[in-house]
Design an enzyme around this catalytic site. Structure first.
Site, PDB file in Angstrom:
ATOM      1  N   ASN A   9       0.760  -1.479  -0.156  1.00 36.42           N
ATOM      2  CA  ASN A   9       0.046  -0.033   0.070  1.00 36.42           C
ATOM      3  C   ASN A   9       0.999   0.795  -0.179  1.00 36.42           C
ATOM      4  OD1 ASN A   9      -2.079   2.072   0.320  1.00 36.42           O
ATOM      5  ND2 ASN A   9      -2.256   1.278   2.291  1.00 36.42           N
ATOM      6  N   LYS A  11       0.378   4.593  -0.412  1.00 35.87           N
ATOM      7  CA  LYS A  11      -1.150   6.016   0.151  1.00 35.87           C
ATOM      8  C   LYS A  11      -0.208   6.748  -0.523  1.00 35.87           C
ATOM      9  CE  LYS A  11      -0.522   3.044   5.098  1.00 35.87           C
ATOM     10  NZ  LYS A  11      -0.222   3.497   6.349  1.00 35.87           N
ATOM     11  N   HIS A  90      -9.676   0.923   6.148  1.00 35.40           N
ATOM     12  CA  HIS A  90      -7.764   1.166   5.934  1.00 35.40           C
ATOM     13  C   HIS A  90      -8.128   2.270   7.339  1.00 35.40           C
ATOM     14  CE1 HIS A  90      -3.758   2.472   6.353  1.00 35.40           C
ATOM     15  NE2 HIS A  90      -3.429   1.550   5.410  1.00 35.40           N
ATOM     16  N   GLU A  92      -6.243   4.616   8.009  1.00 31.93           N
ATOM     17  CA  GLU A  92      -5.474   6.233   8.262  1.00 31.93           C
ATOM     18  C   GLU A  92      -7.814   6.813   7.000  1.00 31.93           C
ATOM     19  OE1 GLU A  92      -2.652   5.339   5.669  1.00 31.93           O
ATOM     20  OE2 GLU A  92      -2.305   4.805   7.232  1.00 31.93           O
ATOM     21  N   GLU A 160      -5.100  -4.581  11.005  1.00 32.88           N
ATOM     22  CA  GLU A 160      -3.393  -3.962  10.389  1.00 32.88           C
ATOM     23  C   GLU A 160      -4.398  -3.132  12.226  1.00 32.88           C
ATOM     24  OE1 GLU A 160      -2.510  -2.761   6.884  1.00 32.88           O
ATOM     25  OE2 GLU A 160      -3.950  -0.867   6.841  1.00 32.88           O
ATOM     26  N   GLY A 166       3.309   2.325  10.104  1.00 33.53           N
ATOM     27  CA  GLY A 166       3.844   3.681  10.811  1.00 33.53           C
ATOM     28  C   GLY A 166       4.670   3.963  11.368  1.00 33.53           C
ATOM     29  N   SER A 202       3.978  -1.864  10.370  1.00 42.21           N
ATOM     30  CA  SER A 202       5.620  -2.494  10.818  1.00 42.21           C
ATOM     31  C   SER A 202       6.079  -3.957  10.204  1.00 42.21           C
ATOM     32  CB  SER A 202       5.640  -1.766  11.734  1.00 42.21           C
ATOM     33  OG  SER A 202       5.299  -0.637  12.334  1.00 42.21           O
TER      34      SER A 202
HETATM   35  P1  13P Z   1       3.244   0.412   7.655  1.00 46.25           P
HETATM   36  O1  13P Z   1       3.462  -1.234   6.956  1.00 46.25           O
HETATM   37  O2  13P Z   1       4.075   1.525   6.618  1.00 46.25           O
HETATM   38  O3  13P Z   1       3.114   0.678   9.351  1.00 46.25           O
HETATM   39  O4  13P Z   1       1.295   0.335   7.187  1.00 46.25           O
HETATM   40  C1  13P Z   1       0.586   0.070   6.972  1.00 46.25           C
HETATM   41  C2  13P Z   1      -0.361  -0.038   6.571  1.00 46.25           C
HETATM   42  O5  13P Z   1      -1.243   1.102   6.555  1.00 46.25           O
HETATM   43  C3  13P Z   1      -0.581  -1.203   5.168  1.00 46.25           C
HETATM   44  O6  13P Z   1      -1.829  -0.800   4.640  1.00 46.25           O
END
Ligand code: 13P
Length: 239
Positions: A9, A11, A90, A92, A160, A166, A202
């Site tokens: 992803n 983003k 997601h 976010e 997740e 992140g 992560s």
């Molecule tokens: P990270 O791997 O940067 O922690 O992000 C995970 C994520 O949100 C994938 O959709």
């Protein structure tokens, strides 16, 4: 059928020229799983014109079929451009766009109606984990979609934990397995036990092997480490 899957992803990262370079680099790699790249919408069609080995996912879609929704992209548009997967739910988007389980279920329906495979994300915040209610909370996110979707079609589930996205802090293999096992039992009660469940948060070359070795972890949804071909491919070779 449960499959080993690694999905990246991106983003809201990477310029057009860097996207092309990164996709070319990923395409040169070898891996022993299904590989999916969820790049920004703008670059999806650039990729479909190439003969890439990996599949493409949208990072979102609108919950309506079509109409006066300036700036939005529908599942029908994505499907017509040959995109096979769509990430929905997601954390976010749940947080910054206030997306609810109701809205996410509508998106699930739009993707399924257009023969796309949803990648449904679920996960708890740190507060919920610390309260000890995380298993029930995350199971309810999943049950809401399964109880209310128009058609119970095949999909990919991604766990997740918000506190691990992140942050550099990964769920331990035991914490991730506990949640995945719980989600598997929910899926089983809906006759969906063959659904692949990915871990995200992560996930890196250094911890992917141990995570993917857990009984109920079928791969990863990768953020930061998917932005470099070397680390993304290393994760895709961690089964
Ligand atoms: P990270 O791997 O940067 O922690 O992000 C995970 C994520 O949100 C994938 O959709």
């Amino acid at each position: 059928m449960r499959k080993n899957i690694v999905a990246g992803n991106w983003k809201m990262n990477v310029t057009a020229s860097d996207a092309k370079h990164l996709m070319d680099e990923i395409n040169q790699g070898t891996y022993n799983c299904d590989l999916i790249v969820a790049c920004p919408t703008l670059y999806l069609q650039m990729a479909t014109t190439k003969d890439y080995q990996f599949s493409l996912a949208a990072q979102n879609c609108h919950h309506e079929t079509s109409g006066a929704y300036t700036g939005e992209v529908s599942a029908q548009m994505l499907a017509s451009a040959d995109i096979k997967y769509g990430i929905i739910g997601h954390s976010e988007r749940r947080e910054y766009q206030n997306e609810t389980d109701e809205l996410i279920t509508k998106k699930f329906n739009r993707l399924v109606e257009n023969n796309m495979t949803p990648i449904l994300c679920v996960g708890e915040s740190l507060d919920i984990r610390q309260s000890g209610k995380h298993l029930g909370f995350v199971a309810n996110q999943l049950k809401h979609v399964l109880d209310n979707c128009a058609i119970r079609a095949d999909f990919i589930l991604a766990y997740e934990p918000v506190w691990a996205i992140g942050t550099g802090e990964t769920a331990s293999p035991e914490q991730a397995q506990e949640m995945h096992q719980h989600l598997r039992s929910v899926l089983t009660s809906y006759q969906k036990e063959d659904t692949s469940i990915l871990y995200g948060g992560s996930c890196k070359p250094g911890n992917a092997k141990e995570l993917f070795a857990q009984t109920d972890i079928d791969g990863g949804l990768i953020g930061g480490a998917s932005l470099k071909a070397e680390s993304f491919l290393a994760i895709a070779n961690s089964f």
